[in-house]
Structures are given as structure tokens and as C-alpha cells.
Design an enzyme around this catalytic site. Structure first.
Site, PDB file in Angstrom:
ATOM      1  N   SER A  51     -13.400  -6.572  98.782  1.00  0.00           N
ATOM      2  CA  SER A  51     -13.171  -5.943  97.485  1.00  0.00           C
ATOM      3  C   SER A  51     -11.949  -5.020  97.526  1.00  0.00           C
ATOM      4  O   SER A  51     -10.848  -5.478  97.843  1.00  0.00           O
ATOM      5  CB  SER A  51     -14.435  -5.197  97.057  1.00  0.00           C
ATOM      6  OG  SER A  51     -14.384  -4.839  95.701  1.00  0.00           O
ATOM      7  N   ASP A  74     -19.517 -13.718  91.052  1.00  0.00           N
ATOM      8  CA  ASP A  74     -19.187 -12.361  91.457  1.00  0.00           C
ATOM      9  C   ASP A  74     -19.252 -11.488  90.208  1.00  0.00           C
ATOM     10  O   ASP A  74     -18.498 -11.695  89.267  1.00  0.00           O
ATOM     11  CB  ASP A  74     -17.784 -12.323  92.073  1.00  0.00           C
ATOM     12  CG  ASP A  74     -17.420 -10.976  92.683  1.00  0.00           C
ATOM     13  OD1 ASP A  74     -17.896  -9.945  92.168  1.00  0.00           O
ATOM     14  OD2 ASP A  74     -16.645 -10.946  93.652  1.00  0.00           O
ATOM     15  N   HIS A 108     -20.984 -10.616  95.013  1.00  0.00           N
ATOM     16  CA  HIS A 108     -19.794  -9.872  95.428  1.00  0.00           C
ATOM     17  C   HIS A 108     -19.821  -9.431  96.893  1.00  0.00           C
ATOM     18  O   HIS A 108     -18.843  -9.629  97.620  1.00  0.00           O
ATOM     19  CB  HIS A 108     -19.607  -8.645  94.532  1.00  0.00           C
ATOM     20  CG  HIS A 108     -18.382  -7.851  94.848  1.00  0.00           C
ATOM     21  ND1 HIS A 108     -17.108  -8.359  94.704  1.00  0.00           N
ATOM     22  CD2 HIS A 108     -18.231  -6.586  95.325  1.00  0.00           C
ATOM     23  CE1 HIS A 108     -16.214  -7.447  95.070  1.00  0.00           C
ATOM     24  NE2 HIS A 108     -16.871  -6.362  95.457  1.00  0.00           N
TER      25      HIS A 108
END
Length: 259
Positions: free
Chosen positions: A93, A194, A224
Site C-alpha cells: 500500500s 481491494d 487489500h
């Protein structure tokens, strides 16, 4: 201030090939610890730092911003380069964005980059209100634990400080402008589902980097936080195969610090 369960940094002294792992926004090393341990078990020297303001309480994070987070991983990378002949960067991320900036800035000092569901932009109309809203509202709801696997939780904050979200938005815009400076081999793994980072983000990253050695892998069973999800083993194996292909001299000895 005591850290959240599993949020401690992790380091392993292995061979001459090193990897720096960067966790995500409001998260902690807990989300990447299994990945770090796997790579350590393959003989790599591994560094997984705790970003400033993370892993304790959201009030601490509100006092930090992207220069603090990036400075931490930049220091860790320089320390790894002092100990290792070849070094890779990786992240989840926002950690993926941190890794990409390290690759852009350090050039030949980074052998390759591995990013999982990398963030490129703070989306939605609320993002444009952040410069003002952060002075009126302190926090919004958290974004941790987007995981398909039952019973698995991510150790992170249940609130997002808006000052920090504004800093993240600034950082991602900066990194987007630097993506053409990324020339190293790139492995990008992304989840088909996600709920935090949309598919437009990794697509833009792939479209803007200058890397010619690029591999994209789709993760079909994870959300995610894929490093704690059903596809975790595939992430670990593919990342090690990527590193071993580029730097086959991976050591087999070392000791771990941080559990």
C-alpha cells in the site's frame, strides 16, 4: 508508549542480499512480519522498520507526516546498503509508494522493487477537502483489516488522523511525479478485490515507471492486506523468486531480532 501487538520492527542478519520491507499507512510491521520471516528463512538480510507515529495510537500519528515516514525507510535502506552487496525494496500500500520513491532516489543502489497493492492517490471528493477539513475534524474511520481470510486481523489504527491523510495525499502526488525515475526491475502484485486501493493506482504506476523488466501478478483470493490473506504464500514465493533471479547469491545464515 507501548506498541500494538506484533507492531515491533523486525530485523534479520542474513547474507549479502538484503531487502527492506515498508508497511502501510496506519498499519504496522505486523502486516508484513510473515513475509519478512519467510525471506529471512531463505537467507536474506531483512529490515522491517516501524514508521514514526505508527503502531501505538492514532494521536501519535497525528504529529507525524510523510517526511518522517520516508526518512525512516531511507535511513534503513542506507544501513542495509552498508551491510549488503545488493539491496531490494518492497512494500504494501503506502509502503509500496515508499519503496518506489526509494528506487527513484537511490538509483543503482536499489536492485529491484516489489510492491503489493501499491497506493498512488487519495481518492474521492473528500481528498480535495482535506486541506480545510483537517483543521475542522481530527479523524475519520480507519482502513485496516481489509482481509478476506476469516479470523485474521491487521494491527493498526481504527481512526485516521486527517492531518496525516493530508500528508499522505501530498506524498503520493510527489511520488507520482517521480515514477519515471524508477528504472529497476519491478514486481507488482495486486488483488482483484481491494476495498482500499482501486485498480487505477497500480495501473498508473505500471504506466509511468521506466522499468523494462516488469512483472504483474493478480491475486484472486485476497483483499487489500494480501500479505496476511489467502495469497500470502504466493506473494512470499514470487518475491523470493524475483530476488533470486536478479541476485542469485542469497546467503543461508543469520539471526533474527524482533521476533
Amino acid at each position: 508508549m507501548p506498541v500494538l501487538p506484533g507492531a515491533q520492527p523486525y530485523r534479520h542478519e542474513g547474507g549479502e542480499v538484503g531487502v527492506l520491507l515498508c508497511h502501510g499507512f496506519t498499519g504496522s510491521p505486523q502486516s508484513l512480519r510473515p513475509w519478512a520471516r519467510y525471506l529471512a528463512g531463505q537467507g536474506l538480510t531483512v529490515s522491517l522498520p516501524l514508521l514514526p507515529g505508527h503502531g501505538t495510537r492514532w494521536e501519535d500519528m497525528a504529529l507525524t507526516g510523510w517526511p518522517d515516514w520516508y526518512a525512516e525507510v531511507d535511513r534503513e535502506l542506507r544501513a542495509l546498503r552498508d551491510r549488503c552487496a545488493r539491496v531490494f525494496v518492497a512494500g504494501l500500500s503506502m509502503g509500496g509508494a515508499l519503496a518506489l520513491r526509494l528506487a527513484a532516489k537511490h538509483g543503482e543502489g536499489v536492485e529491484g522493487a516489489i510492491v503489493v497493492n501499491p497506493a498512488n492517490k487519495v481518492h474521492g471528493l473528500s481528498a480535495y477537502a482535506l486541506p480545510v477539513a483537517r483543521h475542522l475534524v481530527r479523524t475519520t474511520k480507519g482502513i485496516t483489516s481489509d482481509i478476506a481470510k476469516a479470523g485474521v486481523l491487521e494491527s493498526g489504527y481504527d481512526r485516521v488522523p486527517l492531518h496525516s491523510a493530508h500528508s499522505l495525499r501530498t506524498f503520493l502526488r510527489l511520488v507520482d511525479g517521480e515514477l519515471p525515475q524508477v528504472t529497476q526491475p519491478l514486481l507488482l502484485l495486486r488483488s482483484l478485490q481491494d476495498h482500499v486501493v482501486p485498480s487505477a493506482d497500480p495501473a498508473r504506476i505500471l504506466g509511468r515507471v521506466s522499468s523494462t523488466d516488469v512483472t504483474e501478478i493478480l491475486l484472486e483470493q485476497s483483499y487489500h492486506v494480501a500479505t496476511l490473506d489467502h495469497d500470502a504464500d504466493r506473494i512470499f514465493e514470487e518475491s523470493y523468486a524475483f530476488i533470486a533471479r536478479i541476485a542469485p547469491s542469497v546467503g543461508k545464515e543469520g539471526t533474527a531480532v524482533g521476533g
